[in-house]
Design a protein around this motif. Structure first.
Motif, PDB file in Angstrom:
ATOM      1  N   GLY A  45       1.033  -1.301  -0.009  1.00  0.00           N
ATOM      2  CA  GLY A  45      -0.185  -0.032  -0.171  1.00  0.00           C
ATOM      3  C   GLY A  45       0.796   1.212   0.142  1.00  0.00           C
ATOM      4  O   GLY A  45       0.128   2.229   0.140  1.00  0.00           O
ATOM      5  N   GLN A  46       2.007   1.216  -0.043  1.00  0.00           N
ATOM      6  CA  GLN A  46       2.880   2.535  -0.042  1.00  0.00           C
ATOM      7  C   GLN A  46       2.983   2.906  -1.503  1.00  0.00           C
ATOM      8  O   GLN A  46       3.789   2.387  -2.113  1.00  0.00           O
ATOM      9  N   SER A  47       2.654   4.051  -1.841  1.00  0.00           N
ATOM     10  CA  SER A  47       3.455   4.675  -2.837  1.00  0.00           C
ATOM     11  C   SER A  47       4.550   5.520  -2.564  1.00  0.00           C
ATOM     12  O   SER A  47       5.150   5.883  -1.727  1.00  0.00           O
ATOM     13  N   VAL A  48       4.924   6.006  -3.983  1.00  0.00           N
ATOM     14  CA  VAL A  48       6.340   6.493  -3.977  1.00  0.00           C
ATOM     15  C   VAL A  48       6.440   7.694  -4.848  1.00  0.00           C
ATOM     16  O   VAL A  48       5.812   7.522  -5.951  1.00  0.00           O
ATOM     17  N   LYS A  49       7.071   8.773  -4.465  1.00  0.00           N
ATOM     18  CA  LYS A  49       7.260   9.777  -5.286  1.00  0.00           C
ATOM     19  C   LYS A  49       8.882   9.738  -5.502  1.00  0.00           C
ATOM     20  O   LYS A  49       9.730   9.871  -4.484  1.00  0.00           O
ATOM     21  N   ALA A  50       9.276  10.240  -6.614  1.00  0.00           N
ATOM     22  CA  ALA A  50      10.657  10.713  -6.691  1.00  0.00           C
ATOM     23  C   ALA A  50      11.451  11.526  -5.813  1.00  0.00           C
ATOM     24  O   ALA A  50      10.695  12.790  -5.298  1.00  0.00           O
ATOM     25  N   GLY A  51      12.519  11.057  -4.999  1.00  0.00           N
ATOM     26  CA  GLY A  51      12.914  12.056  -4.159  1.00  0.00           C
ATOM     27  C   GLY A  51      12.834  11.203  -2.935  1.00  0.00           C
ATOM     28  O   GLY A  51      13.302  11.417  -1.727  1.00  0.00           O
ATOM     29  N   ASP A  52      11.638  10.373  -2.546  1.00  0.00           N
ATOM     30  CA  ASP A  52      11.500   9.691  -1.363  1.00  0.00           C
ATOM     31  C   ASP A  52      12.638   8.519  -0.832  1.00  0.00           C
ATOM     32  O   ASP A  52      13.451   8.272  -1.875  1.00  0.00           O
ATOM     33  N   ARG A  53      12.667   8.491   0.307  1.00  0.00           N
ATOM     34  CA  ARG A  53      13.820   7.526   0.727  1.00  0.00           C
ATOM     35  C   ARG A  53      12.964   5.894   0.436  1.00  0.00           C
ATOM     36  O   ARG A  53      11.822   5.629   1.036  1.00  0.00           O
TER      37      ARG A  53
END
Length: 405
Positions: free
Chosen positions: A386-394
């Protein structure tokens, strides 16, 4: 009704709690133990170095007063590695080479670049400090020190360390016997003509190589016809001859997927269907007296479930104490806006920005049949359900190099 999906962490814990290490051991020449698991701690019986020796090619000096050094030192002797020199009196020098024993009376070594010798007289350039460039006896290892623990998977540097304390043989755990079999009438061996509807059995090559690199004895039972009887017979034969049986394919819910029922008739199934992507249809249990692991048939799913779940289990069975991969935080160089309900393992490659920070680049096709993603990539991003990611996230990165060696 199907049972609820089991979490990845719970599945791994269940595998590991059932991974009882084999007890048989074997003593082998140290030249033949690469990749094997050390069965007993190794304790050194000697000091390393065994004597004070020179860390440099240069000159051994006997200096009475470091604050008032003589202008010149007469060079009295030459000491090569393996030779034992004569004692030096105060104010004398000896030509000495790396690894050679320090003669009695010497209290410093000066490297040859900082000296000039003319007609047997040595001039030293610059200051000299007491004990410089002298390796002291036992500064690396002292007698009675444990140098390698039981459960160590022996790498070249471990074997070199054992050799450095004079050990020519090591006691290691016996190799784990693993039976491999593959289900699916569509499977065709490379080198044969590909029939309509057929696929080449790449999983056979991947799993055999992965098991070989772990040091397992691999018994390959080949492709098994898609019938209940053939599946039961192949599992029974493999279980009688191996410690662990690994099947690939046939653990899903299709009408031609016979492995689950066959395992139930011959033993017991403890795990089935894991909340991970790729790799949901993974099974674990026993067939007669052998442990059983059922991997999914899609190539990427098979590979990833093996390296993340089967591999730690096998290493622990072999007696290894270090069997889980390390995860490191890196910066995401991609967006992942639509996460799955299952834990995801994304194929990525690390690149480095101008500041030297690692950035994970995503392979564009994350399908479970896309083996090119594993060849292109150098690691996996472990993404919670369920975890989304955006560029720059760890994000959490696992290097493939940890998982295939």
């Amino acid at each position: 009704m199907n049972a609820p999906l089991q979490s990845f962490d719970d599945a791994l814990a269940a595998l590991l709690v059932n991974a009882k290490a084999i007890e048989a051991t074997k003593t082998l020449p140290s030249l033949d133990v690469a990749g094997r698991i050390l069965a007993r701690p190794l304790v050194s019986t000697i000091d390393v170095p065994a004597f004070d020796n020179s860390a440099m090619d240069g000159y051994a000096l006997a200096i009475a007063d470091f604050g008032a050094m003589p202008a010149r030192f007469p060079v009295m002797q030459r000491i090569a590695a393996g030779a034992v020199g004569q004692p030096l009196a105060a104010g004398e020098a000896a030509r000495i080479f790396t690894g050679a024993p320090i003669p009695a009376g010497c209290n410093a070594v000066v490297m040859q670049e900082d000296c000039e010798e003319i007609d047997g007289q040595l001039t030293v350039k610059g200051a000299v400090s007491p004990g410089q460039h002298i390796r002291r006896r036992g500064e690396d290892i002292t007698a009675g020190t444990q140098v390698l623990p039981a459960g160590q998977r022996l790498q070249p540097q471990d074997i070199a360390l054992a050799a450095s304390v004079g050990v020519a043989e090591l006691q290691v755990n016996a190799r784990l016997k693993v039976g491999l079999l593959f289900t699916g009438d569509e499977l065709t061996m490379p080198g044969e003509p590909l029939p309509p509807g057929g696929i080449y059995n790449s999983n056979r090559y991947a799993l055999s190589a992965l098991l070989g690199r772990l040091g397992c004895v691999v018994n390959d039972y080949g492709n098994v016809p898609d019938t209940a009887k053939a599946t039961r017979d192949a599992l029974a034969e493999a279980a009688a001859e191996n410690d662990v049986v690994i099947s690939c394919g046939g653990v899903s819910v299709g009408e031609e997927d016979h492995v689950k029922a066959a395992v139930g008739s011959l033993g017991a199934l403890q795990l089935w269907r894991i909340a991970m992507k790729p790799g949901k249809p993974l099974a674990f249990g026993r067939v007669a007296d052998a442990a059983f692991i059922g991997l999914p048939g899609n190539p990427v799913s098979s590979f990833i479930t093996f390296v993340l779940l089967a591999r730690p289990y096998l290493l622990k069975r072999m007696g290894a104490t270090d069997y889980l991969p390390q995860r490191i935080p890196v910066k995401a160089g991609f967006d992942w806006p639509k996460p799955d309900k299952r834990r995801e393992f994304l194929r990525v490659k690390l690149e480095f920005d101008a500041q030297g920070e690692a950035i994970a680049r995503l392979y564009p096709n994350q399908g479970s049949g896309v083996m090119t993603s594993l060849v292109w990539g150098d690691g996996l991003i472990d993404l919670p359900a369920g975890q989304s990611v955006k560029a720059g996230d760890r994000v959490s990165y696992i290097a493939l190099s940890q998982l295939i060696g």
